[in-house]
Design an enzyme around this catalytic site. Structure first.
Site, PDB file in Angstrom:
ATOM      1  N   ARG A  58      62.953  30.729  38.333  1.00 23.28           N
ATOM      2  CA  ARG A  58      62.492  30.877  39.738  1.00 23.28           C
ATOM      3  C   ARG A  58      63.680  30.783  40.707  1.00 23.28           C
ATOM      4  O   ARG A  58      63.676  31.372  41.779  1.00 23.28           O
ATOM      5  CB  ARG A  58      61.428  29.820  40.071  1.00 23.28           C
ATOM      6  N   TYR A 111      53.153  49.100  57.528  1.00 19.60           N
ATOM      7  CA  TYR A 111      52.256  49.053  56.375  1.00 19.60           C
ATOM      8  C   TYR A 111      51.196  47.983  56.686  1.00 19.60           C
ATOM      9  O   TYR A 111      51.540  46.857  57.066  1.00 19.60           O
ATOM     10  CB  TYR A 111      53.062  48.702  55.123  1.00 19.60           C
TER      11      TYR A 111
HETATM   12  N1  LCS Z   1      56.242  47.988  52.834  1.00 23.15           N
HETATM   13  C1  LCS Z   1      55.814  49.255  52.757  1.00 23.15           C
HETATM   14  C2  LCS Z   1      56.402  50.284  53.674  1.00 23.15           C
HETATM   15  C3  LCS Z   1      54.843  49.611  51.825  1.00 23.15           C
HETATM   16  O1  LCS Z   1      54.441  50.888  51.780  1.00 23.15           O
HETATM   17  C4  LCS Z   1      54.293  48.616  50.985  1.00 23.15           C
HETATM   18  C5  LCS Z   1      53.222  48.934  49.998  1.00 23.15           C
HETATM   19  C6  LCS Z   1      54.767  47.297  51.103  1.00 23.15           C
HETATM   20  C7  LCS Z   1      55.747  47.020  52.038  1.00 23.15           C
HETATM   21  C8  LCS Z   1      54.253  46.193  50.224  1.00 23.15           C
HETATM   22  O2  LCS Z   1      54.799  46.322  48.948  1.00 23.15           O
HETATM   23  P1  LCS Z   1      54.107  45.842  47.584  1.00 23.15           P
HETATM   24  O3  LCS Z   1      53.792  44.387  47.747  1.00 23.15           O
HETATM   25  O4  LCS Z   1      52.877  46.655  47.394  1.00 23.15           O
HETATM   26  O5  LCS Z   1      55.168  46.079  46.566  1.00 23.15           O
HETATM   27  N2  LCS Z   1      52.576  50.165  50.217  1.00 23.15           N
HETATM   28  C9  LCS Z   1      51.508  50.586  49.597  1.00 23.15           C
HETATM   29  C10 LCS Z   1      50.834  51.796  49.920  1.00 23.15           C
HETATM   30  O6  LCS Z   1      51.153  52.577  50.805  1.00 23.15           O
HETATM   31  N3  LCS Z   1      49.803  51.942  49.106  1.00 23.15           N
HETATM   32  O7  LCS Z   1      49.690  50.912  48.224  1.00 23.15           O
HETATM   33  C11 LCS Z   1      50.763  49.950  48.491  1.00 23.15           C
END
Ligand code: LCS
Length: 393
Positions: A58, A111
């Site tokens: 961790r 997002y």
């Molecule tokens: N930032 C952006 C721009 C993202 O598109 C996403 C996930 C995240 C952060 C978060 O990342 P994760 O924890 O999922 O690795 N975007 C998603 C989307 O557009 N559809 O499903 C997940």
């Protein structure tokens, strides 16, 4: 190996690689939760930081460390902090930079969860926020308060493909001593380096382009300075936001082909975006490589290419969106993005279907909006699939 002066693709292949005793071409996976100390004194020196030794996964692990070094090199940062997901990276930044009585300014179309966690969970801790249309720099200036301690941008934004002026906003932020974090997921370091444009922190959902094979969920933070690294890393460790060595190993493998994957997907995206723009059933297309994109000129100044994410509006609205989703044959009807396979989704009937009209409007979700993540399949097949699905609408 010495990585100074290597080009992007060479760094993507070699940066951070572990030289093991057997000369493995590919770094081994240190799939271990803990590390043996040589003796009690050695353990004490590792804990006090007098000696660089691994203690517990961790806190740090060689396989994860290789990935952190590689992405930090590609983002031109001081250091990388790998996390179990993109949201773990987002929340590590929020936890470290915000606190009771503090205020954050975010671009209005982040997002979804990057915004909703601030407006929901973080209000419990007395944190306030202003989500503004940061494509207009004056909106950011007007939102600044004495207690503002973070500006959080995402450019291009998901799914609006809005582009914010990183240089201009960082300049304003510097005058007010406010750190800026940029979510660089849509570009990846291959197309944009926010730290070179004035940002202090970059985050990635490596689930997307960096890993690129739709088989890992992962995140990364890269800081410009040691001071930000030292502020953020302990938060990731104490919150347990770390990734697993196997996750890191797969992501490191995906990273090696980032440049060629984006080159291919981007070349196809330009053709797909033009095809859509000329299609009679499409109202408009948002793609940074089209002259019709409102920030086409700005995109050229801060991005090395327009990328592989396209949003477009169907003339028929909600019903047309659903029909198109049910008609694609090769593209996968799925959330996520940035993989080798073309993905398509219709936010109004899928990810954002439960939101109120106002909330959808705030997130830039219109009834006919379709988001496309262009993969590396043959472009003729991608276009033929969209063409036959549009014919059903
Ligand atoms: N930032 C952006 C721009 C993202 O598109 C996403 C996930 C995240 C952060 C978060 O990342 P994760 O924890 O999922 O690795 N975007 C998603 C989307 O557009 N559809 O499903 C997940």
């Amino acid at each position: 190996m010495e990585n100074i002066n290597l080009g992007f693709d060479s760094l993507a292949v070699h940066a951070g690689s572990i030289e093991d005793a057997l000369g493995s071409a590919v770094s081994p996976i240190y799939q271990t939760s803990t590390f043996k100390f040589k003796n009690a004194d050695h353990g004490a020196r590792c804990f006090s930081g007098e000696e660089d030794g691994f203690i517990y996964t961790r806190i740090g692990n060689p396989t994860i460390g290789e990935l952190e070094k590689a992405v930090a090199a590609l983002e031109h940062g001081y250091g990388g902090i790998a996390t179990g997901s993109g949201m773990a990276a987002v929340n590590t930044v929020y936890m470290a930079m915000l606190g009771s009585g503090k205020h954050m300014i975010g671009h209005h179309s982040l997002y979804g969860p990057s915004r909703s966690v601030i407006e929901g969970l973080y209000t419990k801790f007395g944190i306030t926020s202003s989500f503004v249309d940061a494509t207009r720099v004056e909106n950011v200036i007007n939102a600044i308060r004495p207690e503002t301690s973070l500006i959080f941008l995402e450019t291009p934004a998901n799914p609006s493909i809005e582009i914010t002026d990183i240089v201009a906003i960082c300049e304003i932020a510097r005058q007010h001593n406010i750190p800026v974090c940029v979510d660089n997921t849509f570009c990846s370091p291959y197309l944009q380096n926010p730290l070179d444009l004035g940002a202090d922190i970059v985050i990635h959902s490596m689930t997307k382009f960096i890993n690129g094979h739709a088989d890992v969920v992962a995140g990364m933070i890269v800081t410009k300075t040691k001071a930000f690294y030292d502020k953020l890393r302990p938060v990731m460790v104490i919150m347990g936001c770390n990734m697993d060595p196997h996750q890191a190993w797969l992501t490191r493998r995906g990273l090696k082909t980032l440049g060629i994957r984006i080159d291919r997907a981007q070349e196809s995206s330009i053709k797909v975006a033009s095809f859509l723009e000329n299609h009679p059933k499409v109202e408009w297309v948002k793609y940074p490589g089209l002259k019709s994109h409102p920030q086409f000129e700005l995109a050229k100044t801060q991005m090395r290419g327009p990328g592989a994410m396209i949003s477009f509006e169907l003339k028929g609205g909600l019903e047309s969106g659903k029909i198109m989703m049910n008609s694609v044959k090769m593209a996968l009807l799925a959330v996520s993005l940035g993989g080798i396979e073309t993905l398509i989704q219709h936010p109004a009937s899928m990810t954002h279907s439960k939101l109120s009209k106002d909330a959808k409007k705030a997130a830039g979700i219109t009834d006919g909006l379709v988001r496309l993540s262009v993969g590396i399949e043959n472009v003729e097949d991608i276009i033929a699939d969209l063409d036959q699905a549009l014919a059903c609408v």
